[in-house]
Scaffold this motif. Structure first.
Motif, PDB file in Angstrom:
ATOM      1  N   GLU C 187      23.264  -8.133-122.113  1.00 41.32           N
ATOM      2  CA  GLU C 187      21.831  -8.112-121.754  1.00 41.32           C
ATOM      3  C   GLU C 187      21.021  -7.432-122.857  1.00 41.32           C
ATOM      4  O   GLU C 187      19.934  -7.866-123.212  1.00 41.32           O
ATOM      5  N   THR C 188      21.574  -6.327-123.371  1.00 45.01           N
ATOM      6  CA  THR C 188      20.872  -5.604-124.417  1.00 45.01           C
ATOM      7  C   THR C 188      20.740  -6.478-125.661  1.00 45.01           C
ATOM      8  O   THR C 188      19.672  -6.554-126.270  1.00 45.01           O
ATOM      9  N   ARG C 189      21.834  -7.145-126.010  1.00 47.82           N
ATOM     10  CA  ARG C 189      21.790  -7.997-127.206  1.00 47.82           C
ATOM     11  C   ARG C 189      20.753  -9.108-127.041  1.00 47.82           C
ATOM     12  O   ARG C 189      20.003  -9.422-127.947  1.00 47.82           O
ATOM     13  N   ARG C 190      20.748  -9.678-125.848  1.00 43.69           N
ATOM     14  CA  ARG C 190      19.800 -10.765-125.613  1.00 43.69           C
ATOM     15  C   ARG C 190      18.359 -10.260-125.759  1.00 43.69           C
ATOM     16  O   ARG C 190      17.513 -10.901-126.360  1.00 43.69           O
ATOM     17  N   LEU C 191      18.119  -9.073-125.191  1.00 44.29           N
ATOM     18  CA  LEU C 191      16.768  -8.508-125.249  1.00 44.29           C
ATOM     19  C   LEU C 191      16.364  -8.240-126.703  1.00 44.29           C
ATOM     20  O   LEU C 191      15.261  -8.590-127.133  1.00 44.29           O
ATOM     21  N   LEU C 192      17.260  -7.637-127.464  1.00 37.95           N
ATOM     22  CA  LEU C 192      16.932  -7.326-128.859  1.00 37.95           C
ATOM     23  C   LEU C 192      16.710  -8.608-129.664  1.00 37.95           C
ATOM     24  O   LEU C 192      15.858  -8.662-130.543  1.00 37.95           O
ATOM     25  N   ARG C 193      17.481  -9.646-129.322  1.00 33.11           N
ATOM     26  CA  ARG C 193      17.316 -10.909-130.046  1.00 33.11           C
ATOM     27  C   ARG C 193      15.913 -11.462-129.815  1.00 33.11           C
ATOM     28  O   ARG C 193      15.293 -12.006-130.708  1.00 33.11           O
ATOM     29  N   ARG C 194      15.440 -11.298-128.574  1.00 32.11           N
ATOM     30  CA  ARG C 194      14.088 -11.789-128.273  1.00 32.11           C
ATOM     31  C   ARG C 194      13.062 -11.085-129.153  1.00 32.11           C
ATOM     32  O   ARG C 194      12.127 -11.701-129.640  1.00 32.11           O
ATOM     33  N   PHE C 195      13.245  -9.781-129.325  1.00 39.09           N
ATOM     34  CA  PHE C 195      12.315  -9.044-130.189  1.00 39.09           C
ATOM     35  C   PHE C 195      12.470  -9.481-131.643  1.00 39.09           C
ATOM     36  O   PHE C 195      11.496  -9.774-132.320  1.00 39.09           O
ATOM     37  N   ALA C 196      13.720  -9.557-132.083  1.00 37.62           N
ATOM     38  CA  ALA C 196      13.977  -9.841-133.498  1.00 37.62           C
ATOM     39  C   ALA C 196      13.438 -11.208-133.885  1.00 37.62           C
ATOM     40  O   ALA C 196      12.911 -11.405-134.982  1.00 37.62           O
ATOM     41  N   ILE C 199       9.768 -11.029-134.869  1.00 38.80           N
ATOM     42  CA  ILE C 199       9.308 -10.041-135.857  1.00 38.80           C
ATOM     43  C   ILE C 199       9.840 -10.415-137.241  1.00 38.80           C
ATOM     44  O   ILE C 199      11.047 -10.615-137.399  1.00 38.80           O
ATOM     45  N   PRO C 200       8.963 -10.541-138.221  1.00 37.38           N
ATOM     46  CA  PRO C 200       9.428 -10.989-139.540  1.00 37.38           C
ATOM     47  C   PRO C 200      10.435 -10.023-140.132  1.00 37.38           C
ATOM     48  O   PRO C 200      10.267  -8.805-140.050  1.00 37.38           O
ATOM     49  N   GLY C 201      11.476 -10.554-140.708  1.00 39.25           N
ATOM     50  CA  GLY C 201      12.469  -9.731-141.397  1.00 39.25           C
ATOM     51  C   GLY C 201      13.438  -9.021-140.482  1.00 39.25           C
ATOM     52  O   GLY C 201      14.304  -8.288-140.947  1.00 39.25           O
ATOM     53  N   ALA C 202      13.294  -9.222-139.166  1.00 38.84           N
ATOM     54  CA  ALA C 202      14.145  -8.468-138.253  1.00 38.84           C
ATOM     55  C   ALA C 202      15.457  -9.183-137.969  1.00 38.84           C
ATOM     56  O   ALA C 202      16.411  -8.594-137.499  1.00 38.84           O
ATOM     57  N   MET C 203      15.490 -10.466-138.246  1.00 38.03           N
ATOM     58  CA  MET C 203      16.679 -11.263-137.948  1.00 38.03           C
ATOM     59  C   MET C 203      17.509 -11.352-139.219  1.00 38.03           C
ATOM     60  O   MET C 203      17.283 -12.216-140.050  1.00 38.03           O
ATOM     61  N   THR C 204      18.434 -10.424-139.398  1.00 38.73           N
ATOM     62  CA  THR C 204      19.176 -10.435-140.653  1.00 38.73           C
ATOM     63  C   THR C 204      20.636 -10.811-140.463  1.00 38.73           C
ATOM     64  O   THR C 204      21.235 -11.418-141.324  1.00 38.73           O
ATOM     65  N   GLY C 205      21.195 -10.455-139.336  1.00 38.61           N
ATOM     66  CA  GLY C 205      22.630 -10.676-139.111  1.00 38.61           C
ATOM     67  C   GLY C 205      22.958 -12.155-139.030  1.00 38.61           C
ATOM     68  O   GLY C 205      22.084 -13.014-139.167  1.00 38.61           O
ATOM     69  N   THR C 206      24.220 -12.450-138.818  1.00 37.66           N
ATOM     70  CA  THR C 206      24.604 -13.844-138.607  1.00 37.66           C
ATOM     71  C   THR C 206      24.021 -14.299-137.287  1.00 37.66           C
ATOM     72  O   THR C 206      23.587 -13.491-136.477  1.00 37.66           O
ATOM     73  N   GLY C 208      22.718 -15.079-133.924  1.00 37.65           N
ATOM     74  CA  GLY C 208      22.962 -14.544-132.592  1.00 37.65           C
ATOM     75  C   GLY C 208      23.182 -13.047-132.526  1.00 37.65           C
ATOM     76  O   GLY C 208      23.165 -12.476-131.453  1.00 37.65           O
ATOM     77  N   THR C 209      23.398 -12.371-133.632  1.00 38.86           N
ATOM     78  CA  THR C 209      23.568 -10.921-133.556  1.00 38.86           C
ATOM     79  C   THR C 209      22.379 -10.247-134.223  1.00 38.86           C
ATOM     80  O   THR C 209      21.799 -10.759-135.167  1.00 38.86           O
ATOM     81  N   VAL C 210      22.015  -9.100-133.682  1.00 35.92           N
ATOM     82  CA  VAL C 210      20.865  -8.384-134.216  1.00 35.92           C
ATOM     83  C   VAL C 210      21.323  -6.997-134.644  1.00 35.92           C
ATOM     84  O   VAL C 210      22.016  -6.303-133.902  1.00 35.92           O
ATOM     85  N   ASP C 211      20.936  -6.619-135.845  1.00 36.30           N
ATOM     86  CA  ASP C 211      21.226  -5.278-136.318  1.00 36.30           C
ATOM     87  C   ASP C 211      20.059  -4.387-135.917  1.00 36.30           C
ATOM     88  O   ASP C 211      18.935  -4.590-136.391  1.00 36.30           O
ATOM     89  N   PRO C 212      20.290  -3.394-135.013  1.00 41.64           N
ATOM     90  CA  PRO C 212      19.172  -2.589-134.516  1.00 41.64           C
ATOM     91  C   PRO C 212      18.380  -1.928-135.650  1.00 41.64           C
ATOM     92  O   PRO C 212      17.154  -1.835-135.582  1.00 41.64           O
ATOM     93  N   ALA C 213      19.086  -1.500-136.711  1.00 42.39           N
ATOM     94  CA  ALA C 213      18.380  -0.833-137.806  1.00 42.39           C
ATOM     95  C   ALA C 213      17.414  -1.799-138.490  1.00 42.39           C
ATOM     96  O   ALA C 213      16.273  -1.442-138.796  1.00 42.39           O
ATOM     97  N   ALA C 214      17.873  -3.034-138.717  1.00 45.87           N
ATOM     98  CA  ALA C 214      17.020  -4.033-139.358  1.00 45.87           C
ATOM     99  C   ALA C 214      15.821  -4.366-138.474  1.00 45.87           C
ATOM    100  O   ALA C 214      14.703  -4.542-138.954  1.00 45.87           O
ATOM    101  N   LEU C 215      16.079  -4.422-137.152  1.00 44.47           N
ATOM    102  CA  LEU C 215      14.994  -4.709-136.217  1.00 44.47           C
ATOM    103  C   LEU C 215      13.938  -3.607-136.299  1.00 44.47           C
ATOM    104  O   LEU C 215      12.739  -3.876-136.424  1.00 44.47           O
ATOM    105  N   ALA C 216      14.392  -2.356-136.249  1.00 46.92           N
ATOM    106  CA  ALA C 216      13.450  -1.235-136.296  1.00 46.92           C
ATOM    107  C   ALA C 216      12.671  -1.259-137.608  1.00 46.92           C
ATOM    108  O   ALA C 216      11.453  -1.040-137.628  1.00 46.92           O
ATOM    109  N   GLU C 217      13.363  -1.551-138.680  1.00 45.45           N
ATOM    110  CA  GLU C 217      12.706  -1.541-139.987  1.00 45.45           C
ATOM    111  C   GLU C 217      11.648  -2.647-140.072  1.00 45.45           C
ATOM    112  O   GLU C 217      10.525  -2.415-140.520  1.00 45.45           O
ATOM    113  N   GLY C 218      12.010  -3.847-139.617  1.00 43.01           N
ATOM    114  CA  GLY C 218      11.065  -4.973-139.624  1.00 43.01           C
ATOM    115  C   GLY C 218       9.841  -4.637-138.791  1.00 43.01           C
ATOM    116  O   GLY C 218       8.694  -4.895-139.186  1.00 43.01           O
ATOM    117  N   ALA C 219      10.079  -4.073-137.618  1.00 39.01           N
ATOM    118  CA  ALA C 219       8.973  -3.750-136.720  1.00 39.01           C
ATOM    119  C   ALA C 219       8.076  -2.675-137.332  1.00 39.01           C
ATOM    120  O   ALA C 219       6.845  -2.758-137.258  1.00 39.01           O
TER     121      ALA C 219
END
Lengths: 490, 364, 276
Positions: C187-196, C199-206, C208-219
């Motif tokens: 559920e958490t992964r799905r939620l973070l994916r929705r945010f990523a 948000i530009p630059g937040a989707m860096t991983g392969t 379906g996976t989201v790197d929380p650090a990249a998400l925070a940085e993009g945001a």
């Protein structure tokens, strides 16, 4: 549409019952077709709700998705349906026929039979096409693994839907289309889209005429729609509460049985109509070229079945060269199919006569042994005068052939008041006197047409490596990705 | 121009005019030749109620599953300040990162009154045109003059401002699979969006700007493939705009239609309703069934009169425009001698009749 | 088991249900809502009788509810984690992703009204209230947003850019919270994916996976772009709110001005909800 078929509609309206548009059957009907009546959830692209499926009228299998928004239940449904369809495909190929080797000496075989899928209408074809699209890229391993049968099923559905686009193919049929090919009703083509109404005109139940049967068929409470869309009042008043009850009670509960019963009530009437329609089609005598076209279908099936293991799933979009070739193939198939139907069926040929591309009448004058001696060697060129009332729109010099025996060819020499003078040029044997019976005699009824049985040279298309830059250049080889596998299936 | 308002009110039998929405306005363009529809629509008569009263209710039910899905998808795309929408616009239209302003025009100071909302829409659109302020305007309330009276339009759309130009964004829940959607659904969406473009253009013109600052390209947002992920497709609605413009101009000439009707005609419910409706000539075609509430009544009437048009426009055209089945059949079997203008059609029909009979007898 | 006379058998009920269903659909198709409503009530009664006759206890909800904190407490937890006003849908996704159990969406929609009633009856008797976010221009309750009364007023103001800055703020806070948790739940992964995804630059991983650090940085990068403008809007609106609104209004927004009955009546008639 033409004046001829429009006239048939008027006659049907006046008579209160459908009128024939064909004197023979123009499609193949398998001894054991697989009938599918699919239903989908309103508002979704391809969320299956239920299907009634089977190869015998008294032995349908009903599969349902008790909660269509549940992904696992949908794939369980897909897997169960896959098994039935794949079984039918494997059982449907019959014995292997050995064919003479091809040009380059490779061995060729053809399955003795092929599976046939029948659905109620074009919506059913479109739904199965989407179901194929939504299942063929599924992965059988990893986090979203599905049953191994599911992607195989998806590829086959895609293949069947693709063959449906091929004029004259009988591998996947939409019943309303097949019926409309053979009968004209006294309602509009839009209304003919309702299978129950269409059948009501063709074969009204006891005590009703066409219009009354069609009116009855338009009441969704009495006569549920043939799908894939369900009736909105059914959705709101029956389906929604039943699904909600299932949600509360869970699998195996009586609520699930009640939901199944509700969906069955929507499917069963269409199921019966499908088999009645199959019976009506079977009762028509088969057109002469149906067998040949079914042979092409068997060839296509054999090829796809044989190469299935080596091939990838069909790509999401055709690359340009393939798309162009496909379009060309479809056009050619359409021309050939139109011509073959006309040769098979005087009622279809009548359309071409009315359009002036064919003429029929009685031979009034005949010189069967006439020789053309202007060249080095004499040639057999009998003259034939045909009196006709048809509105001929062919020019002098046009090559025509006999509708009854297309090998008999001729050239129009003279067009005049109520008559056509033909010089016969081929199809009478190799000697200077015609084979017995080859040249029609005075008093015979004949029909000649400029249609040909559709043999065209194959068009040249570039290889995929040489795709022109205007079409994006050579496409990348399509290979399914992980993304395909975890694409949601809403 | 003559003031037609009192006549129209009488036609409605004193009932308030039915409000138009983009669907009803778009539907005006589908059968322009139908006087019955023209009069009923111009007068704002509740056709649905009339059809029910006549015993021919329109079969326009909607499944709650479809409604739920549509609302859920729209809410999702617009959620969190249109987060998903902004991502799409950035990808597809190169929207700059600073452009994220989101103005909700649905509620003004907790009030949903139409005048208030419309004036707020005006104010913000004016500001956007003058200063470039604002990016997404959700639920603008627009106004369009229909047959002389203003109709409020509340599109489920977003007006989107980019580089001084406004675009209409329409959110629909039908799927776009591998770049393709069902053509009828796209066509219906384009017709509706054109209504919004037109209304927005009128507003822009009223504000003293060039109406062309509203783009003819609308952005259709739909779920992609089988997912809930949105995808954006630009659609050029110039053809729909042209048809709509013509059709609305025609509606304003409703006075001409009225002039030919009896002075005491009214569509009030009651015993004479069917007769009143019949006073105004319909032009029924099977396509009406999908768009007009009156269709089943008109179909019944057309069938009873043996109209060829009830079998489809193409049938009628094949018959050279002959209106009734009886006439066409009589010409075909030769029992009716054709007038000069029908001689050619009659000949064609006789030939068709002879050829059919010959083929069915089993001749060659 | 003998059946009391007059009690219909399941078969009779079945027939009755079929008849009633057809009748309800007919009534709806002809637009006769009144009759449909009556018939529907009869239909439900017949279905309940069938349930009781055939299903017995199976028909009723099984098992007791697990004891869980009241809805307002759960919403408060989710909002506190988000750190910005949010729509009920987001509140319940956040709760489902980071807390045990869930918040039924329907319960959230009436929450704000209940809180307001409680506040007006006895102000400040609770340590916090779930209140409204206020629109920057009219200081009216922003449509469909929940906020916490203990937040500074500026945090509860919604200007044109605020929905975006709130979204980015929430992304940063959820990403940081996730980073400290260990393996995130689906559920958490799905939620973070929705945010990523948004948000530009937040989707860096392969995929379906989201790197929380990249998400925070993009945001954070995007937030820097909007922050100043948004802050100015918020501060000026908050000043106005402090000057002009009394306590309840400050929490729940300015009431709509009284409207003439006519204008309010049928005001949603043209609403295009049936457009699709």
């Amino acid at each position: 549409m033409s004046a001829l078929s429009s006239l048939a509609r008027l006659e049907a309206a006046a008579a209160g019952v459908a009128q024939p548009l064909a004197t023979v059957r123009h499609c193949h009907v398998s001894d054991r077709p697989l009938v599918l009546v699919p239903l989908k959830l309103a508002g979704e692209a391809a969320a299956p709700l239920a299907v009634m499926v089977g190869g015998e009228p008294d032995d349908p299998t009903t599969l349902i998705v008790p909660q269509p928004r549940n992904r696992d239940l949908r794939f369980a449904f897909a897997s169960a349906l896959a098994k039935i369809v794949l079984n039918h495909i494997e059982a449907g190929r019959g014995a292997v026929e050995e064919l003479p080797p091809g040009k380059d000496g490779e061995e060729r075989i053809r399955y003795g039979d092929a599976p046939q899928l029948l659905v109620p209408n074009l919506g059913g074809v479109a739904f199965l096409r989407l179901l194929g699209r939504s299942t063929r890229f599924r992965s059988t391993e990893g986090p979203y693994a599905v049953d191994a049968a599911v992607p195989v099923f998806g590829r086959w559905l895609t293949w069947f839907a693709d063959r449906h686009d091929h004029p004259g193919s009988s591998l996947m049929g939409a019943m309303t289309q097949l019926l409309r090919l053979h009968w004209a009703t006294g309602q509009s083509s839009l209304e003919d889209g309702n299978l129950a109404a269409l059948l009501g005109w063709i074969d009204p139940p006891d005590g009703l005429d066409g219009p009354a049967a069609a009116a009855r068929a338009e009441d969704p409470v009495v006569s549920p729609p043939a799908g894939p869309a369900t009736d909105p009042t059914f959705d709101n008043e029956v389906l929604a509460p039943a699904i909600a009850a299932y949600d509360r009670s869970g699998p195996g509960s009586a609520a699930e049985e009640r939901l199944r019963a509700a969906l069955t009530s929507q499917l069963a009437p269409t199921w019966d109509l499908m088999w009645r329609a199959v019976g009506l089609l079977r009762a028509l005598p088969e057109g002469a070229s149906v067998r040949g076209r079914w042979e092409r279908d068997r060839d296509a099936f054999t090829y796809y079945h044989q190469t299935f293991g080596e091939a990838y799933p069909q790509p999401r979009r055709d690359p340009p060269v393939r798309a162009a070739r496909r379009l060309h193939d479809l056009e050619r198939a359409q021309d050939a199919y139109d011509a073959q139907r006309a040769f098979d069926d005087p009622l279809v040929m009548a359309e071409h006569r009315l359009a002036g591309q064919a003429f029929g009448g009685v031979v009034t004058d005949c010189d069967p042994t006439r020789l053309d001696e202007t060249g080095k060697r004499p040639k057999l060129r009998p003259h034939l005068r045909v009196s006709t009332a048809d509105p001929v729109r062919l020019d002098v010099g046009t090559t025509v052939c006999s509708a009854a025996r297309p090998a008999l060819k001729g050239r129009i020499v003279e067009l005049g008041d109520g008559g056509v003078l033909l010089e016969l040029t081929g199809g009478m044997g190799r000697k200077l006197t015609p084979e017995p019976g080859a040249v029609p005699r005075v008093g015979d009824r004949v029909c000649f047409t400029s249609l040909t049985d559709g043999s065209f040279g194959a068009a040249k298309f570039p290889d995929r490596e040489n795709t022109p830059w205007t079409h994006g250049g050579p496409p990348e080889e399509y290979a399914p990705t992980e993304d395909d596998a975890d694409e949601d299936w809403s | 121009m003559i003031d037609t308002a009192p006549d129209l009110e009488r036609l409605r039998g004193g009932a308030p005019p039915r409000n138009h929405d983009a669907r009803t306005i778009a539907a005006l363009t589908s059968n322009p030749g139908c006087a019955r529809r023209g009069v009923l629509d111009a007068a704002g008569v509740d056709k649905d109620a009339v059809a029910r009263e006549l015993g021919f209710p329109a079969p326009f039910g909607q499944s709650q599953f479809a409604i739920t899905r549509g609302n859920a998808f729209e809410a999702q795309v617009k959620a969190d300040g249109g987060a998903e929408l902004l991502a799409l616009l950035r990808d597809h239209l190169g929207l700059d990162v600073p452009e994220v302003a989101y103005d909700d025009l649905e509620v003004v100071a907790g009030d949903e009154g139409r005048e208030l909302r419309h004036s707020r829409t005006r104010r913000l659109i004016a500001r956007a045109l003058e200063t470039g302020a604002g990016t997404l305007f959700d639920h603008p309330l627009l106004r369009l003059e229909i047959a002389g009276s203003p109709a409020y339009l509340e599109p489920d759309v977003i007006a989107f401002q980019l580089a001084g130009r406004l675009h209409v964004i329409e959110i629909k829940s039908f799927a776009v699979v591998d770049g393709q959607a069902e053509p009828e659904q796209v066509a219906a969406a384009a017709r509706q969006a054109a209504v919004y473009v037109l209304a927005l253009r009128r507003l822009v013109a009223e504000l003293g700007h060039d109406p062309e600052r509203v783009s003819h390209e609308v952005i259709l947002v739909c779920p992609e493939n089988f997912s809930n992920r949105p995808t954006a497709t630009p659609i050029d609605v110039r053809p729909q705009l042209a048809v709509l413009g013509r059709q609305l101009a025609r509606l304003t000439r409703v006075d001409e239609l009225l002039a030919e009707l009896p002075d005491d005609l009214t569509f009030e419910p009651g015993a004479t309703l069917a007769a009143s409706v019949r006073t105004v000539k319909a032009r029924y075609a099977p396509e009406c069934i999908s768009g007009c509430e009156m269709a089943l009544f008109c179909r019944d009437e057309a069938r009873a009169c043996g109209e060829t048009g009830a079998l489809g426009r193409s049938v009628r055209d094949d018959l050279g425009g002959i209106d009734t089945i009886g006439t066409a059949l009589a010409l075909a079997d030769g029992s009716l001698a054709p007038s000069d203008d029908l001689a050619e059609t009659a000949e064609q029909l006789r030939a068709a009749s002879r050829l059919r009979a010959e083929a069915l007898r089993g001749g060659v | 088991m003998s059946r009391a006379p007059g009690v219909p058998t399941p078969d009779e009920l079945e027939t009755r249900i079929t008849e009633l269903r057809a009748a309800v659909r007919r009534a709806m198709a002809t637009g006769d809502r009144g009759t449909a409503r009556e018939l529907r009530a009869e239909l439900r009664a017949a279905e309940r009788a069938w349930d009781d006759a055939v299903l017995g206890d199976d028909a009723h909800e099984r098992g007791g509810r697990r004891a869980s904190p009241p809805v307002r407490e759960r919403a408060h937890q989710a909002l506190t984690l988000l750190g910005a006003p949010a729509a009920p849908k987001l509140v319940s996704s956040v709760y489902a992703a980071f807390f045990p159990g869930e918040i039924p969406g329907a319960r959230l929609s009436s929450l704000r009204r209940d809180e307001e009633r409680s506040f007006r009856a006895a102000p400040y008797t609770r340590p916090y209230y779930l209140c409204a976010a206020l629109t920057a221009d009219a200081l009216a309750p922003a449509r469909g947003l929940l906020a916490v009364s203990t937040w500074p007023l500026e945090q509860r103001i919604v200007g044109p850019l605020s929905l975006r800055t709130d979204f980015l703020t929430a992304a940063i806070r959820l990403a940081e919270h996730t980073a400290g948790l260990g393996t995130p739940s689906p559920e958490t992964r799905r939620l973070l994916r929705r945010f990523a995804y948004a948000i530009p630059g937040a989707m860096t991983g392969t995929a379906g996976t989201v790197d929380p650090a990249a998400l925070a940085e993009g945001a954070r990068a995007e937030l820097d772009v909007h922050r100043e403008t948004d802050r100015r809007h918020r501060e000026s609106a908050a000043r106005r709110a402090r000057d002009r609104l009394h306590d309840a209004e400050r929490l729940f927004g300015r009431r709509p001005r009284p409207v003439r009955g006519i204008a309010a009546k049928g005001k949603r008639a043209t609403k295009g909800k049936t457009d699709r």
